[in-house]
Design a protein around this motif. Structure first.
Motif, PDB file in Angstrom:
ATOM      1  N   SER A  45      51.240  41.422  37.426  1.00 12.59           N
ATOM      2  CA  SER A  45      50.894  40.019  37.631  1.00 12.59           C
ATOM      3  C   SER A  45      50.245  39.501  36.365  1.00 12.59           C
ATOM      4  CB  SER A  45      49.952  39.852  38.827  1.00 12.59           C
ATOM      5  OG  SER A  45      48.658  40.318  38.523  1.00 12.59           O
ATOM      6  N   LEU A  46      50.126  38.185  36.266  1.00 15.23           N
ATOM      7  CA  LEU A  46      49.539  37.589  35.068  1.00 15.23           C
ATOM      8  C   LEU A  46      48.126  37.108  35.354  1.00 15.23           C
ATOM      9  CD1 LEU A  46      52.469  35.489  33.538  1.00 15.23           C
ATOM     10  CD2 LEU A  46      51.904  37.911  33.214  1.00 15.23           C
ATOM     11  N   ASN A  47      47.235  37.376  34.398  1.00 16.73           N
ATOM     12  CA  ASN A  47      45.841  36.985  34.507  1.00 16.73           C
ATOM     13  C   ASN A  47      45.391  36.359  33.187  1.00 16.73           C
ATOM     14  OD1 ASN A  47      44.917  38.454  37.185  1.00 16.73           O
ATOM     15  ND2 ASN A  47      46.161  39.930  36.055  1.00 16.73           N
ATOM     16  N   TYR A  48      44.289  35.630  33.249  1.00 12.30           N
ATOM     17  CA  TYR A  48      43.772  34.965  32.051  1.00 12.30           C
ATOM     18  C   TYR A  48      43.501  35.973  30.942  1.00 12.30           C
ATOM     19  CZ  TYR A  48      40.979  31.724  29.231  1.00 12.30           C
ATOM     20  OH  TYR A  48      40.494  30.934  28.212  1.00 12.30           O
ATOM     21  N   LYS A  49      43.040  37.161  31.301  1.00 10.69           N
ATOM     22  CA  LYS A  49      42.761  38.184  30.295  1.00 10.69           C
ATOM     23  C   LYS A  49      44.040  38.612  29.582  1.00 10.69           C
ATOM     24  CE  LYS A  49      39.439  41.093  31.111  1.00 10.69           C
ATOM     25  NZ  LYS A  49      38.637  42.232  31.629  1.00 10.69           N
ATOM     26  N   ASP A  50      45.172  38.642  30.296  1.00 11.91           N
ATOM     27  CA  ASP A  50      46.453  38.960  29.658  1.00 11.91           C
ATOM     28  C   ASP A  50      46.814  37.899  28.624  1.00 11.91           C
ATOM     29  OD1 ASP A  50      46.843  41.200  31.380  1.00 11.91           O
ATOM     30  OD2 ASP A  50      47.604  39.858  32.933  1.00 11.91           O
ATOM     31  N   ALA A  51      46.556  36.646  28.978  1.00 14.19           N
ATOM     32  CA  ALA A  51      46.859  35.555  28.050  1.00 14.19           C
ATOM     33  C   ALA A  51      46.001  35.654  26.797  1.00 14.19           C
ATOM     34  CB  ALA A  51      46.651  34.212  28.742  1.00 14.19           C
ATOM     35  N   MET A  52      44.723  36.008  26.968  1.00 13.03           N
ATOM     36  CA  MET A  52      43.851  36.157  25.798  1.00 13.03           C
ATOM     37  C   MET A  52      44.314  37.320  24.918  1.00 13.03           C
ATOM     38  SD  MET A  52      39.972  35.210  27.010  1.00 13.03           S
ATOM     39  CE  MET A  52      39.840  36.393  28.343  1.00 13.03           C
ATOM     40  N   SER A  53      44.719  38.419  25.546  1.00 12.07           N
ATOM     41  CA  SER A  53      45.249  39.550  24.777  1.00 12.07           C
ATOM     42  C   SER A  53      46.509  39.139  24.023  1.00 12.07           C
ATOM     43  CB  SER A  53      45.555  40.720  25.713  1.00 12.07           C
ATOM     44  OG  SER A  53      46.217  41.762  25.029  1.00 12.07           O
ATOM     45  N   ALA A  54      47.353  38.333  24.672  1.00  9.12           N
ATOM     46  CA  ALA A  54      48.630  37.934  24.083  1.00  9.12           C
ATOM     47  C   ALA A  54      48.488  36.910  22.965  1.00  9.12           C
ATOM     48  CB  ALA A  54      49.558  37.382  25.170  1.00  9.12           C
ATOM     49  N   THR A 133      44.528  41.441  40.073  1.00 10.03           N
ATOM     50  CA  THR A 133      43.117  41.374  39.721  1.00 10.03           C
ATOM     51  C   THR A 133      42.484  40.079  40.203  1.00 10.03           C
ATOM     52  OG1 THR A 133      43.219  42.893  37.831  1.00 10.03           O
ATOM     53  CG2 THR A 133      41.530  41.193  37.755  1.00 10.03           C
ATOM     54  N   GLY A 134      43.245  38.981  40.172  1.00  7.90           N
ATOM     55  CA  GLY A 134      42.712  37.708  40.664  1.00  7.90           C
ATOM     56  C   GLY A 134      42.326  37.791  42.129  1.00  7.90           C
ATOM     57  N   GLY A 135      43.219  38.348  42.941  1.00  2.24           N
ATOM     58  CA  GLY A 135      42.935  38.486  44.363  1.00  2.24           C
ATOM     59  C   GLY A 135      41.841  39.495  44.640  1.00  2.24           C
ATOM     60  N   LEU A 136      41.841  40.583  43.861  1.00  2.00           N
ATOM     61  CA  LEU A 136      40.791  41.591  43.997  1.00  2.00           C
ATOM     62  C   LEU A 136      39.427  40.975  43.696  1.00  2.00           C
ATOM     63  CD1 LEU A 136      39.829  44.557  44.270  1.00  2.00           C
ATOM     64  CD2 LEU A 136      40.373  44.853  41.857  1.00  2.00           C
ATOM     65  N   THR A 137      39.352  40.166  42.643  1.00  2.00           N
ATOM     66  CA  THR A 137      38.102  39.507  42.277  1.00  2.00           C
ATOM     67  C   THR A 137      37.672  38.523  43.357  1.00  2.00           C
ATOM     68  OG1 THR A 137      38.683  39.725  39.940  1.00  2.00           O
ATOM     69  CG2 THR A 137      36.944  38.167  40.482  1.00  2.00           C
ATOM     70  N   ALA A 138      38.639  37.807  43.919  1.00  2.00           N
ATOM     71  CA  ALA A 138      38.333  36.880  45.021  1.00  2.00           C
ATOM     72  C   ALA A 138      37.752  37.635  46.209  1.00  2.00           C
ATOM     73  CB  ALA A 138      39.595  36.126  45.431  1.00  2.00           C
ATOM     74  N   ALA A 139      38.387  38.744  46.583  1.00  2.22           N
ATOM     75  CA  ALA A 139      37.919  39.537  47.720  1.00  2.22           C
ATOM     76  C   ALA A 139      36.517  40.086  47.467  1.00  2.22           C
ATOM     77  CB  ALA A 139      38.898  40.671  48.011  1.00  2.22           C
ATOM     78  N   LEU A 140      36.270  40.572  46.248  1.00  2.00           N
ATOM     79  CA  LEU A 140      34.945  41.077  45.898  1.00  2.00           C
ATOM     80  C   LEU A 140      33.895  39.964  45.958  1.00  2.00           C
ATOM     81  CD1 LEU A 140      35.919  43.379  42.902  1.00  2.00           C
ATOM     82  CD2 LEU A 140      34.874  44.159  45.037  1.00  2.00           C
ATOM     83  N   SER A 141      34.278  38.760  45.547  1.00  2.00           N
ATOM     84  CA  SER A 141      33.354  37.628  45.571  1.00  2.00           C
ATOM     85  C   SER A 141      32.969  37.279  47.008  1.00  2.00           C
ATOM     86  CB  SER A 141      33.988  36.415  44.883  1.00  2.00           C
ATOM     87  OG  SER A 141      34.276  36.678  43.524  1.00  2.00           O
ATOM     88  N   VAL A 142      33.968  37.217  47.877  1.00  2.00           N
ATOM     89  CA  VAL A 142      33.692  36.920  49.288  1.00  2.00           C
ATOM     90  C   VAL A 142      32.811  38.014  49.890  1.00  2.00           C
ATOM     91  CG1 VAL A 142      34.716  36.626  51.576  1.00  2.00           C
ATOM     92  CG2 VAL A 142      35.813  35.578  49.577  1.00  2.00           C
ATOM     93  N   GLN A 143      33.124  39.266  49.584  1.00  2.00           N
ATOM     94  CA  GLN A 143      32.355  40.376  50.132  1.00  2.00           C
ATOM     95  C   GLN A 143      30.897  40.340  49.647  1.00  2.00           C
ATOM     96  OE1 GLN A 143      33.840  44.624  50.977  1.00  2.00           O
ATOM     97  NE2 GLN A 143      33.009  44.787  48.928  1.00  2.00           N
ATOM     98  N   LYS A 144      30.688  39.948  48.382  1.00  2.00           N
ATOM     99  CA  LYS A 144      29.318  39.847  47.873  1.00  2.00           C
ATOM    100  C   LYS A 144      28.530  38.769  48.614  1.00  2.00           C
ATOM    101  CE  LYS A 144      28.127  42.101  43.761  1.00  2.00           C
ATOM    102  NZ  LYS A 144      27.464  42.054  42.454  1.00  2.00           N
ATOM    103  N   LEU A 145      29.178  37.633  48.892  1.00  2.74           N
ATOM    104  CA  LEU A 145      28.507  36.591  49.663  1.00  2.74           C
ATOM    105  C   LEU A 145      28.149  37.111  51.052  1.00  2.74           C
ATOM    106  CD1 LEU A 145      30.561  33.376  48.768  1.00  2.74           C
ATOM    107  CD2 LEU A 145      28.324  34.078  47.857  1.00  2.74           C
ATOM    108  N   GLU A 146      29.083  37.852  51.655  1.00  4.12           N
ATOM    109  CA  GLU A 146      28.816  38.419  52.978  1.00  4.12           C
ATOM    110  C   GLU A 146      27.623  39.372  52.942  1.00  4.12           C
ATOM    111  OE1 GLU A 146      33.270  38.533  55.014  1.00  4.12           O
ATOM    112  OE2 GLU A 146      32.549  40.276  53.875  1.00  4.12           O
ATOM    113  N   LYS A 147      27.543  40.207  51.898  1.00  6.55           N
ATOM    114  CA  LYS A 147      26.436  41.159  51.800  1.00  6.55           C
ATOM    115  C   LYS A 147      25.088  40.453  51.647  1.00  6.55           C
ATOM    116  CE  LYS A 147      28.930  45.195  50.045  1.00  6.55           C
ATOM    117  NZ  LYS A 147      29.115  46.155  48.923  1.00  6.55           N
TER     118      LYS A 147
END
Length: 334
Positions: A45-54, A133-147
């Motif tokens: 998948s494509l992420n902002y970090k890939d664009a910066m590397s490219a 990674t985008g979805g993983l980061t989203a899920a981690l963000s939601v989980q942190k709010l829950e915690k």
């Protein structure tokens, strides 16, 4: 697999005049680093970090020629460590993949075995990369709010960078879990798209900054997920309800911000950092179990556009020109 076997990969090269060009090359397995785990990549998948590397960002990638791609989903070819079996479906996110180690925008990768996790049975390889990674980061963000105790009945959750990969999946997950979501975006023409994801309201991102230099403002949202940084992050914190929290996972709006400590000491607002790169492998496995169960979104195909490896140079440029909408999943072998 023979070291002389060839495969296709996106390669970013630095030219003599200091420019960076992107093109599809034939590479050999012998070109890859010596590691235990060899994987045939099916999707990335494509992420902002890939664009910066490219584009030659040396904070991301130091050495060129290079193959970006911080995400990969594929099938094990061989594993000298004995951790995985040939034919097993695995996922790779973060660590050094796609940074200074040839990444998922190549049809074969060679990595340490402890960078990979088994793909959950309830997800296909493509579905896993729709999250990426985008979805993983989203899920981690939601989980942190829950915690931190966040609950739907507390009030709305603000999400910035709403049309981006993290923002769009955050909206969808929050909505599925019963939260009201206020989406902030610099693309007002995408309001219908954001409401279809689950946002109850869409506002222009610059309205966050209307508070100006005031040290604290009205309490407008219970919690927030920020993907932008800079003044947006500072002003989200100033307008978060007492006891609420704001997660931070991006810097498209700036790596620095300035504010007083007032929201922290008068409202007990919390600022929560989210990292999806170097989190412990067990934590990564645990969040992926949630992504494949209570956080799994229906009709996943609708959250991403599928592209080919040959299209990646054009689509990576969209990140730099702020034309990204949603997620882009790459059919590496298509």
């Amino acid at each position: 697999m023979s070291n002389e076997k060839t495969f296709k990969a996106l390669v970013v090269e630095e030219t003599n005049d200091g420019e960076f060009k992107k093109s599809i090359h034939e590479r050999k397995v012998s070109d890859l680093p010596e590691n235990d785990l060899l994987i045939e990549v099916h999707y990335s998948s494509l992420n902002y970090k890939d664009a910066m590397s490219a584009t030659g960002n040396k904070r991301i990638t130091r050495n060129y020629p290079h193959t970006p791609g911080i995400d990969a989903a594929g099938v094990v070819v061989s594993d000298k460590s004995g951790t995985f079996s040939a034919g097993q479906e695995v996922l790779v996110f973060g660590y050094d993949l796609g940074m200074d180690t040839a990444g998922g925008l190549g049809q074969i990768i060679s990595i340490p075995a402890d960078w990979a996790i088994e793909c959950p049975k309830s997800l296909t390889l493509k579905e896993a990369m729709i999250y990426g990674t985008g979805g993983l980061t989203a899920a981690l963000s939601v989980q942190k709010l829950e915690k931190m105790g966040a609950k739907p009945e507390d009030g709305p959750v603000a999400v910035t960078g709403a049309t981006g990969g993290v923002g769009s999946i955050s909206i969808a997950i929050l909505s599925q879990l019963g939260y009201e979501v206020i989406a902030f975006s610099g693309k007002p023409e995408q309001s219908d798209y954001l409401k279809n994801l689950g946002a109850s309201e869409v506002r222009h991102r610059d309205t966050i900054n209307e508070i100006g230099s005031k040290p604290i403002g009205r309490e407008l949202w219970a919690n927030a997920i920020d993907t932008l940084g800079g003044d947006y992050l500072a002003n989200l914190l100033k307008q978060t309800k007492a006891g609420g929290a704001v997660t931070s996972c991006g810097l498209a709006g700036g790596a620095e911000f300035s504010m007083t400590v007032m929201p922290f000491i008068t409202r007990a607002v919390s600022l929560l950092g989210v990292d999806s790169v170097l989190i412990p492998l067990e934590d990564k496995k645990a969040i992926w179990q949630r992504v494949s169960t209570d956080m799994k979104l229906p009709d996943l195909e609708g959250y991403a556009e599928e592209i080919t490896l040959e299209q990646t140079p054009e689509y990576l440029d969209r990140f730099i020109s702020s034309k990204v909408v949603g997620r882009y999943v790459v059919n590496v072998r298509g």
